[in-house]
Design a protein around this motif. Structure first.
Motif, PDB file in Angstrom:
ATOM      1  N   LYS A 108       1.029  -0.874   0.017  1.00 57.88           N
ATOM      2  CA  LYS A 108      -0.399   0.159   0.047  1.00 57.88           C
ATOM      3  C   LYS A 108       1.151   0.803   0.156  1.00 57.88           C
ATOM      4  O   LYS A 108       1.501   1.203   0.558  1.00 57.88           O
ATOM      5  N   ILE A 109      -0.041   2.304  -0.817  1.00 55.14           N
ATOM      6  CA  ILE A 109       1.032   3.814  -0.337  1.00 55.14           C
ATOM      7  C   ILE A 109       0.191   4.635  -0.171  1.00 55.14           C
ATOM      8  O   ILE A 109      -0.902   4.891  -0.601  1.00 55.14           O
ATOM      9  N   GLY A 110       0.751   5.081   0.710  1.00 52.37           N
ATOM     10  CA  GLY A 110       0.277   6.363   1.191  1.00 52.37           C
ATOM     11  C   GLY A 110       0.919   7.852   1.097  1.00 52.37           C
ATOM     12  O   GLY A 110       1.490   7.712  -0.005  1.00 52.37           O
ATOM     13  N   MET A 111       1.007   8.650   2.000  1.00 50.83           N
ATOM     14  CA  MET A 111       1.961   9.651   1.675  1.00 50.83           C
ATOM     15  C   MET A 111       2.709   9.818   1.548  1.00 50.83           C
ATOM     16  O   MET A 111       3.756   9.152   2.593  1.00 50.83           O
ATOM     17  N   LEU A 112       3.782   9.924   0.243  1.00 51.36           N
ATOM     18  CA  LEU A 112       4.681  10.800   0.190  1.00 51.36           C
ATOM     19  C   LEU A 112       5.176  11.454   0.427  1.00 51.36           C
ATOM     20  O   LEU A 112       6.228  11.582   0.533  1.00 51.36           O
ATOM     21  N   GLY A 113       5.210  12.258  -0.118  1.00 50.45           N
ATOM     22  CA  GLY A 113       5.085  14.119  -0.138  1.00 50.45           C
ATOM     23  C   GLY A 113       5.826  14.547  -0.822  1.00 50.45           C
ATOM     24  O   GLY A 113       6.151  16.076  -0.190  1.00 50.45           O
ATOM     25  N   SER A 114       7.245  13.740  -1.415  1.00 55.85           N
ATOM     26  CA  SER A 114       7.679  15.135  -1.773  1.00 55.85           C
ATOM     27  C   SER A 114       8.477  14.358  -2.849  1.00 55.85           C
ATOM     28  O   SER A 114       8.034  12.849  -3.013  1.00 55.85           O
ATOM     29  N   PRO A 115       8.570  15.157  -4.067  1.00 58.24           N
ATOM     30  CA  PRO A 115       9.259  14.747  -5.548  1.00 58.24           C
ATOM     31  C   PRO A 115      10.337  13.126  -5.348  1.00 58.24           C
ATOM     32  O   PRO A 115      10.575  12.436  -5.579  1.00 58.24           O
ATOM     33  N   ALA A 116      10.912  13.513  -3.995  1.00 58.51           N
ATOM     34  CA  ALA A 116      12.306  12.859  -4.736  1.00 58.51           C
ATOM     35  C   ALA A 116      11.773  11.830  -4.031  1.00 58.51           C
ATOM     36  O   ALA A 116      12.081  10.893  -3.626  1.00 58.51           O
ATOM     37  N   THR A 117      11.077  11.487  -2.773  1.00 62.08           N
ATOM     38  CA  THR A 117      10.420  10.505  -1.564  1.00 62.08           C
ATOM     39  C   THR A 117       9.728   9.252  -3.318  1.00 62.08           C
ATOM     40  O   THR A 117       9.732   8.629  -3.323  1.00 62.08           O
ATOM     41  N   ILE A 118       8.923   9.958  -3.649  1.00 59.76           N
ATOM     42  CA  ILE A 118       8.422   9.884  -4.365  1.00 59.76           C
ATOM     43  C   ILE A 118       9.149   8.886  -6.539  1.00 59.76           C
ATOM     44  O   ILE A 118       9.553   7.665  -5.955  1.00 59.76           O
ATOM     45  N   GLY A 119      10.191   9.305  -5.931  1.00 56.93           N
ATOM     46  CA  GLY A 119      11.211   8.740  -7.314  1.00 56.93           C
ATOM     47  C   GLY A 119      11.733   7.348  -6.908  1.00 56.93           C
ATOM     48  O   GLY A 119      12.392   6.171  -6.543  1.00 56.93           O
ATOM     49  N   THR A 120      12.147   7.748  -4.984  1.00 62.52           N
ATOM     50  CA  THR A 120      12.676   7.164  -4.631  1.00 62.52           C
ATOM     51  C   THR A 120      11.659   5.373  -4.599  1.00 62.52           C
ATOM     52  O   THR A 120      12.215   4.252  -4.851  1.00 62.52           O
ATOM     53  N   VAL A 121      10.430   5.322  -4.145  1.00 62.78           N
ATOM     54  CA  VAL A 121       9.234   4.318  -3.444  1.00 62.78           C
ATOM     55  C   VAL A 121       9.142   4.440  -5.011  1.00 62.78           C
ATOM     56  O   VAL A 121       8.964   2.298  -6.015  1.00 62.78           O
ATOM     57  N   ALA A 122       9.252   4.848  -5.885  1.00 59.45           N
ATOM     58  CA  ALA A 122       9.078   4.160  -7.829  1.00 59.45           C
ATOM     59  C   ALA A 122      10.062   3.264  -7.650  1.00 59.45           C
ATOM     60  O   ALA A 122       9.855   2.293  -8.478  1.00 59.45           O
ATOM     61  N   ALA A 123      11.576   3.463  -7.701  1.00 57.06           N
ATOM     62  CA  ALA A 123      12.306   2.553  -8.319  1.00 57.06           C
ATOM     63  C   ALA A 123      11.963   1.571  -7.284  1.00 57.06           C
ATOM     64  O   ALA A 123      12.494   0.676  -7.902  1.00 57.06           O
ATOM     65  N   ALA A 124      11.535   1.619  -6.259  1.00 55.00           N
ATOM     66  CA  ALA A 124      11.543  -0.048  -5.281  1.00 55.00           C
ATOM     67  C   ALA A 124      10.760  -0.427  -5.835  1.00 55.00           C
ATOM     68  O   ALA A 124      10.639  -2.034  -5.727  1.00 55.00           O
ATOM     69  N   LEU A 125       9.356   0.064  -6.441  1.00 58.87           N
ATOM     70  CA  LEU A 125       8.140  -0.821  -6.959  1.00 58.87           C
ATOM     71  C   LEU A 125       8.865  -1.437  -7.843  1.00 58.87           C
ATOM     72  O   LEU A 125       8.257  -2.136  -8.663  1.00 58.87           O
ATOM     73  N   LYS A 126       9.381  -1.025  -9.140  1.00 64.39           N
ATOM     74  CA  LYS A 126       9.724  -1.037 -10.210  1.00 64.39           C
ATOM     75  C   LYS A 126      10.839  -2.781 -10.010  1.00 64.39           C
ATOM     76  O   LYS A 126      10.763  -3.570 -11.204  1.00 64.39           O
ATOM     77  N   ASN A 127      11.295  -2.210  -8.950  1.00 65.66           N
ATOM     78  CA  ASN A 127      11.792  -3.588  -8.524  1.00 65.66           C
ATOM     79  C   ASN A 127      11.485  -5.114  -7.965  1.00 65.66           C
ATOM     80  O   ASN A 127      11.670  -5.801  -7.707  1.00 65.66           O
ATOM     81  N   GLY A 128      10.268  -4.288  -7.076  1.00 60.23           N
ATOM     82  CA  GLY A 128       9.833  -5.436  -5.877  1.00 60.23           C
ATOM     83  C   GLY A 128       8.767  -6.452  -6.748  1.00 60.23           C
ATOM     84  O   GLY A 128       8.679  -7.423  -5.725  1.00 60.23           O
ATOM     85  N   ARG A 129       8.613  -6.279  -7.818  1.00 62.39           N
ATOM     86  CA  ARG A 129       7.684  -7.379  -8.437  1.00 62.39           C
ATOM     87  C   ARG A 129       6.486  -7.614  -7.244  1.00 62.39           C
ATOM     88  O   ARG A 129       5.856  -8.903  -7.397  1.00 62.39           O
ATOM     89  N   PHE A 130       6.158  -7.034  -7.025  1.00 58.85           N
ATOM     90  CA  PHE A 130       4.594  -6.493  -6.880  1.00 58.85           C
ATOM     91  C   PHE A 130       3.426  -6.752  -7.388  1.00 58.85           C
ATOM     92  O   PHE A 130       2.934  -6.368  -8.605  1.00 58.85           O
ATOM     93  N   ARG A 131       2.641  -8.017  -6.580  1.00 57.60           N
ATOM     94  CA  ARG A 131       1.442  -8.531  -7.375  1.00 57.60           C
ATOM     95  C   ARG A 131       0.274  -7.270  -7.216  1.00 57.60           C
ATOM     96  O   ARG A 131      -0.439  -7.244  -8.370  1.00 57.60           O
ATOM     97  N   ASN A 132      -0.056  -6.786  -6.075  1.00 61.40           N
ATOM     98  CA  ASN A 132      -0.821  -5.885  -5.598  1.00 61.40           C
ATOM     99  C   ASN A 132      -0.462  -4.626  -5.013  1.00 61.40           C
ATOM    100  O   ASN A 132       0.457  -4.492  -4.239  1.00 61.40           O
ATOM    101  N   VAL A 133      -0.278  -3.121  -6.017  1.00 65.40           N
ATOM    102  CA  VAL A 133      -0.013  -1.545  -5.680  1.00 65.40           C
ATOM    103  C   VAL A 133      -1.771  -1.265  -5.784  1.00 65.40           C
ATOM    104  O   VAL A 133      -1.736  -0.445  -6.541  1.00 65.40           O
TER     105      VAL A 133
END
Ligand code: PXL
Length: 294
Positions: A108-133
């Motif tokens: 689950k993605i809740g409050m990210l709050g800054s463009p930098a955090t969004i970049g960090t989280v997007a990179a982890a999601l791409k590597n994470g092979r999550f079935r449900n986001v």
């Protein structure tokens, strides 16, 4: 082979493991705290990786004081979590003594709050092979500097929304994501359809208490099924943690194997019971109680 004695219990089936990437909200109504309480109530093993710390300011109209977590610390939390619960490394488990190893495939993605955090989280999601986001697209935080908030909204739309499989916008967020004005259930339906077209995700667009009428109405759309979820309003004021708990409940249900529509229905029931049993505080808003359905 050593005989197994009758009083040795075999390990219980492993719970589903779910991750929330979210902010801390210090009073415990919203954010990662609400997510973890929801996960526990719904029988899944919850993990929180924190993106920011929000402390309401009672001396400034309860506006948010927002402190981002350092980017490296966010990346470290995601690294630790995915190493511990990511796909198995191929070492075979000793079946007699080791409980079945759950795999983290729901986030689950809740409050990210800054463009930098969004970049960090997007990179982890791409590597994470999550079935449900599951994305709760928390856009504007009360008290945030408007120019900063606009950058954050745009980064969320361009980098996180395309990775979501389920999205839960409120009226304001649904207007921003769809570009449509939402004044009633028909326009909420149109916005849900538009957001699905933009993202490919299942959408649960929340009218909540914000649309006129006796019922809190939300609209579910997944490209095939359009369903209006409705429950009598409990008061006319939004309760803290309702949005977070709704998305967290969807996350827990998906991790347990529900379809997106079943997850949406169960989450609506969970939140309605939590609002009926809400907790009053000295802040100008009550907090949802995740133990409400008990
Ligand atoms: O309810 C949205 C929300 C999400 N996450 C955090 C918050 C809030 C609202 O206060 O503080 C951390």
């Amino acid at each position: 082979m050593t005989p197994v004695s009758a009083d040795v219990q075999s390990p219980a089936a492993a719970p589903a493991v779910v991750l929330t990437i979210a902010g801390s909200e210090a009073t415990g109504g919203a954010g990662a705290q609400a997510d973890l309480k929801t996960f526990q109530e719904l029988g899944v093993f919850g993990i929180a990786n924190l993106t920011c710390i929000v402390s309401f300011d009672p001396n400034d109209s309860w506006n948010h004081r927002f402190v981002p977590v350092d980017q490296q610390v966010i990346a470290d939390q995601l690294e630790a979590t995915t190493a511990a619960y990511g796909p198995a490394s191929g070492v075979p488990a000793d079946e007699a003594s080791v409980p079945e190893r759950p795999v983290l495939d729901t986030v689950k993605i809740g409050m990210l709050g800054s463009p930098a955090t969004i970049g960090t989280v997007a990179a982890a999601l791409k590597n994470g092979r999550f079935r449900n986001v599951v994305l709760d697209p928390v856009l504007i935080c009360k008290g945030q500097e408007p120019g900063h908030a606009l950058d954050t909204d745009q980064a969320l739309k361009s980098q996180i929304l395309p990775l979501a499989t389920f999205v839960t916008p409120n009226q304001f967020e649904a207007e921003s994501l769809s570009g449509l004005a939402i004044t009633d259930v028909e326009s909420l339906k149109a916005a849900a359809v538009r957001i699905h077209e933009l993202s490919g995700a299942a959408v649960l667009a929340k009218g909540g208490v914000r649309l006129e009428g006796p019922d809190a109405v939300d609209v579910y759309y997944d490209g095939e099924t359009l369903e209006v979820l409705s429950a009598p309003k409990v008061g006319e004021v939004a309760v803290s943690g309702a949005g977070c708990s709704l998305a967290a409940a969807v996350t827990a249900e998906l991790a347990k194997g529900s379809t997106p529509l079943e997850a949406a229905r169960a989450a609506k029931d969970f939140v309605t019971a939590g609002i009926r049993n809400r907790v009053a505080s000295g802040a100008p808003f009550d907090a949802l109680w995740q133990g409400g359905p008990r």
